[in-house]
Design a protein around this motif. Structure first.
Motif, PDB file in Angstrom:
ATOM      1  N   LEU A  25       0.403  -1.137  -0.161  1.00  0.00           N
ATOM      2  CA  LEU A  25       0.073  -0.197   0.105  1.00  0.00           C
ATOM      3  C   LEU A  25       1.134   1.578  -0.591  1.00  0.00           C
ATOM      4  O   LEU A  25       0.567   2.371  -0.562  1.00  0.00           O
ATOM      5  CB  LEU A  25      -1.128   0.341   0.773  1.00  0.00           C
ATOM      6  N   GLY A  26       2.103   0.807   0.693  1.00  0.00           N
ATOM      7  CA  GLY A  26       2.982   2.040   0.557  1.00  0.00           C
ATOM      8  C   GLY A  26       3.378   2.934  -0.939  1.00  0.00           C
ATOM      9  O   GLY A  26       3.488   3.977  -0.851  1.00  0.00           O
ATOM     10  N   ASN A  27       3.782   1.874  -1.889  1.00  0.00           N
ATOM     11  CA  ASN A  27       3.663   2.662  -3.081  1.00  0.00           C
ATOM     12  C   ASN A  27       2.400   3.258  -3.400  1.00  0.00           C
ATOM     13  O   ASN A  27       2.720   4.122  -4.633  1.00  0.00           O
ATOM     14  CB  ASN A  27       4.276   0.518  -3.463  1.00  0.00           C
ATOM     15  N   PHE A 225      12.287   4.769   4.304  1.00  0.00           N
ATOM     16  CA  PHE A 225      11.855   3.227   5.318  1.00  0.00           C
ATOM     17  C   PHE A 225      10.565   1.774   5.347  1.00  0.00           C
ATOM     18  O   PHE A 225      10.694   1.269   5.181  1.00  0.00           O
ATOM     19  CB  PHE A 225      11.733   3.546   7.083  1.00  0.00           C
ATOM     20  N   PHE A 226       9.589   2.785   5.614  1.00  0.00           N
ATOM     21  CA  PHE A 226       8.587   1.642   4.774  1.00  0.00           C
ATOM     22  C   PHE A 226       8.109   1.560   3.495  1.00  0.00           C
ATOM     23  O   PHE A 226       7.964   0.627   3.976  1.00  0.00           O
ATOM     24  CB  PHE A 226       7.701   3.340   4.949  1.00  0.00           C
ATOM     25  N   THR A 227       8.606   2.233   2.739  1.00  0.00           N
ATOM     26  CA  THR A 227       8.016   1.231   1.427  1.00  0.00           C
ATOM     27  C   THR A 227       9.357   0.218   1.482  1.00  0.00           C
ATOM     28  O   THR A 227       8.672  -1.039   0.698  1.00  0.00           O
ATOM     29  CB  THR A 227       8.194   1.499   0.217  1.00  0.00           C
ATOM     30  N   LEU A 228      10.291   0.556   1.817  1.00  0.00           N
ATOM     31  CA  LEU A 228      11.147  -0.354   1.808  1.00  0.00           C
ATOM     32  C   LEU A 228      11.342  -1.886   3.162  1.00  0.00           C
ATOM     33  O   LEU A 228      11.640  -2.587   3.362  1.00  0.00           O
ATOM     34  CB  LEU A 228      12.912  -0.096   2.044  1.00  0.00           C
ATOM     35  N   THR A 319       1.115  -9.106   0.014  1.00  0.00           N
ATOM     36  CA  THR A 319       2.359  -9.799  -0.258  1.00  0.00           C
ATOM     37  C   THR A 319       3.505  -8.806   1.105  1.00  0.00           C
ATOM     38  O   THR A 319       4.325  -9.753   1.113  1.00  0.00           O
ATOM     39  CB  THR A 319       3.600 -10.095  -1.573  1.00  0.00           C
ATOM     40  N   SER A 320       3.199  -8.063   1.355  1.00  0.00           N
ATOM     41  CA  SER A 320       3.231  -7.345   2.305  1.00  0.00           C
ATOM     42  C   SER A 320       2.911  -7.897   3.981  1.00  0.00           C
ATOM     43  O   SER A 320       3.430  -7.754   4.849  1.00  0.00           O
ATOM     44  CB  SER A 320       2.986  -5.468   2.849  1.00  0.00           C
ATOM     45  N   SER A 321       1.627  -8.097   4.541  1.00  0.00           N
ATOM     46  CA  SER A 321       0.726  -8.525   5.305  1.00  0.00           C
ATOM     47  C   SER A 321       1.378  -9.578   6.217  1.00  0.00           C
ATOM     48  O   SER A 321       1.568 -10.053   6.767  1.00  0.00           O
ATOM     49  CB  SER A 321      -0.637  -8.320   5.186  1.00  0.00           C
TER      50      SER A 321
HETATM   51  N1  TRP Z   1       6.218  -1.890   2.808  1.00  0.00           N
HETATM   52  C1  TRP Z   1       4.928  -2.596   2.790  1.00  0.00           C
HETATM   53  C2  TRP Z   1       4.638  -1.490   1.730  1.00  0.00           C
HETATM   54  O1  TRP Z   1       4.848  -0.314   1.807  1.00  0.00           O
HETATM   55  C3  TRP Z   1       4.443  -1.379   4.135  1.00  0.00           C
HETATM   56  C4  TRP Z   1       5.291  -2.732   4.614  1.00  0.00           C
HETATM   57  C5  TRP Z   1       5.540  -3.862   5.038  1.00  0.00           C
HETATM   58  C6  TRP Z   1       6.616  -2.659   5.952  1.00  0.00           C
HETATM   59  N2  TRP Z   1       6.284  -5.347   5.796  1.00  0.00           N
HETATM   60  C7  TRP Z   1       6.479  -3.513   6.455  1.00  0.00           C
HETATM   61  C8  TRP Z   1       6.667  -1.256   6.570  1.00  0.00           C
HETATM   62  C9  TRP Z   1       7.522  -4.022   7.896  1.00  0.00           C
HETATM   63  C10 TRP Z   1       7.158  -1.803   7.590  1.00  0.00           C
HETATM   64  C11 TRP Z   1       7.639  -2.766   8.149  1.00  0.00           C
HETATM   65  O2  TRP Z   1       3.004  -1.246   1.892  1.00  0.00           O
END
Ligand code: TRP
Length: 452
Positions: A25-27, A225-228, A319-321
């Protein structure tokens, strides 16, 4: 006899799973809207710099810690320090943070599920452009609807994670990631043929330095940070399923590039539509759930495009969750010796319950309007504030200080080189991790407490 640790079936499997964690969702939801709010070009440029100078070094550090110890986050910190060391708290912080993040991430993913359903049944575009803002409003307010979609999404997440590293995480990443990419390409081609494409490209890639603020720079850093998926143990845990001869730096570069390309593609899917229909790029969080559907309702075959778009959002979120749930589940597996089934069901169930207040946060009840009256924002925003402004930067500070100052240079060096063809970068990596990364994160934290 101790069971052998599961590993990825191949290096590609790891890269796809980790890129799956990163792309979320971040992207597709957050990156375009913060780019819109921050005025485009210059913000994007700073964001790219943050990915290279801060995100990449931290990603290498996380993969390395996981691969070197072959352990999930809490045990990994412990293995390279001492059993009662304070460093282990950063492992705990990651477990707690992933848990909390998933609890509300799943609610937003639930909206995407809901919109996918509405698109497929045709009732989304039927509402017409004027119906979209009221629709999003009613979706956010409806506690019962949000509870259902949140539980359905958590069930999907649990079903994947229960399958384990090979049959769950890797298998689904191998299916969902290519599917996501194809869907993105279809939408991008559609965007390319719209009148607003040129204007969108100019907005996203033009200089626009006059619109950049100090707050924007720090937001770009936080978002890197969040997106990676950094700072919370997801990548440490995924790295722990790597074999010793897999190239860490090469993998980290590939993952970061995939993540960045998808984010830029998402921006180039959304902004052409926005400019073609004369809408504002700076819409904020409603960009995906209001602005997009308004445009879709006016495009030929808009219902079909909307279905693809929201399904893509669901895949990206899933795939993130799974990588967030894996942090908690692997903690119980590695530290408490639980079976994967037990660890996944109990932690997934607990996250689902903790997510209830977030699912109810748009309504008039205690966790929504009630809390807003009491503390100024609802439960959902409080949770997001804690994770984005505190847990992520602190976790990132933890991993970089730990790898740079605590772990032996011999161990670090040895692991960096084993499997890598890019030995040349070792020194640069250590210097970034020692000085630049902690300095940059300290600025984010000082910003959070209002000092800068
Ligand atoms: N990176 C994911 C996104 O962009 C969110 C995510 C998955 C995440 N695992 C994470 C963010 C761990 C922080 C830490 O949506």
């Amino acid at each position: 006899m101790a069971e052998q640790r599961a590993h990825w079936g191949s290096k590609l499997g790891f890269v796809l799973a980790a890129a799956g964690s990163a792309v979320g969702l971040g992207n597709i939801w957050k990156f375009p809207y913060i780019t819109g709010v921050n005025g485009g070009g210059a913000f994007v440029f700073i964001y790219l710099i943050c990915i290279v100078l801060v995100g990449l070094p931290v990603m290498i550090a996380e993969i390395l810690l996981g691969r070197a110890t072959q352990k999930s986050t809490v045990s990994a910190y412990r293995a390279l320090s001492s059993p009662r060391s304070l460093w282990v708290s950063f492992g705990w912080l990651g477990v707690a943070g992933s848990f909390l993040l998933l609890s509300y991430y799943s609610v937003v993913a639930g909206w995407a599920l809901n919109y996918t359903w509405l698109s497929i049944t045709g009732s989304l575009v039927e509402r017409g452009p004027d119906g979209m803002a009221p629709l999003f409003d009613s979706v956010q307010r409806s506690g019962s609807l949000n509870l259902v979609t949140h539980f359905v999404f958590m069930t999907l997440t649990v079903l994947v994670v229960v399958g384990g590293v090979g049959q769950g995480l890797e298998r689904w990443s191998r299916i969902l990631m290519p599917a996501l990419f194809v869907m993105m390409l279809i939408l991008l081609v559609r965007g390319f043929s719209l009148a607003g494409f040129g204007q969108a490209a100019e907005f996203v890639f033009g200089a626009h330095t006059d619109r950049l603020t100090a707050g924007g720079v720090l937001e770009a850093l936080g978002h890197a940070f969040f997106t990676l998926s950094l700072g919370m143990g997801s990548i440490i845990t995924y790295g722990s399923y790597l074999r010793r001869d897999d190239d860490i730096m090469g993998a980290a570069i590939t993952i970061s590039v995939v993540d960045t390309v998808i984010a830029l593609m998402a921006a180039m899917v959304l902004f052409p539509i926005i400019f073609t229909f004369g809408m504002q790029p700076s819409q904020g969080p409603g960009l995906v759930f209001v602005t997009m559907p308004i445009a879709m309702a006016q495009l030929p075959a808009g219902g079909f495009l909307a279905a693809i778009f929201f399904l893509l959002l669901v895949f990206a979120a899933l795939t993130s969750s799974i990588s967030m749930l894996e942090v908690t589940a692997s903690y119980f597996i590695d530290e408490k010796g639980w079976s994967r089934e037990r660890a996944t069901l109990i932690s997934g169930g607990a996250v689902a319950l903790v997510g209830i207040p977030s699912a109810l946060a748009g309504g008039d009840g205690f966790f929504g309007a009630g809390m807003t009256q009491l503390v100024g924002s609802n439960w959902f925003s409080v949770a997001d504030y804690l994770v984005s402004n505190w847990v992520l930067p602190l976790g990132g500070l933890g991993i970089s200080l730990f790898m740079a100052w605590r772990v032996d240079d011999a161990i670090r060096h040895d692991h960096f080189l084993s499997g890598s063809k890019l030995a040349f970068f070792y020194k640069a990596w250590v210097v970034l991790l020692k000085y630049f990364v902690p300095f940059a994160i300290a600025l984010v934290l000082l910003h959070a407490i209002g000092v800068v």
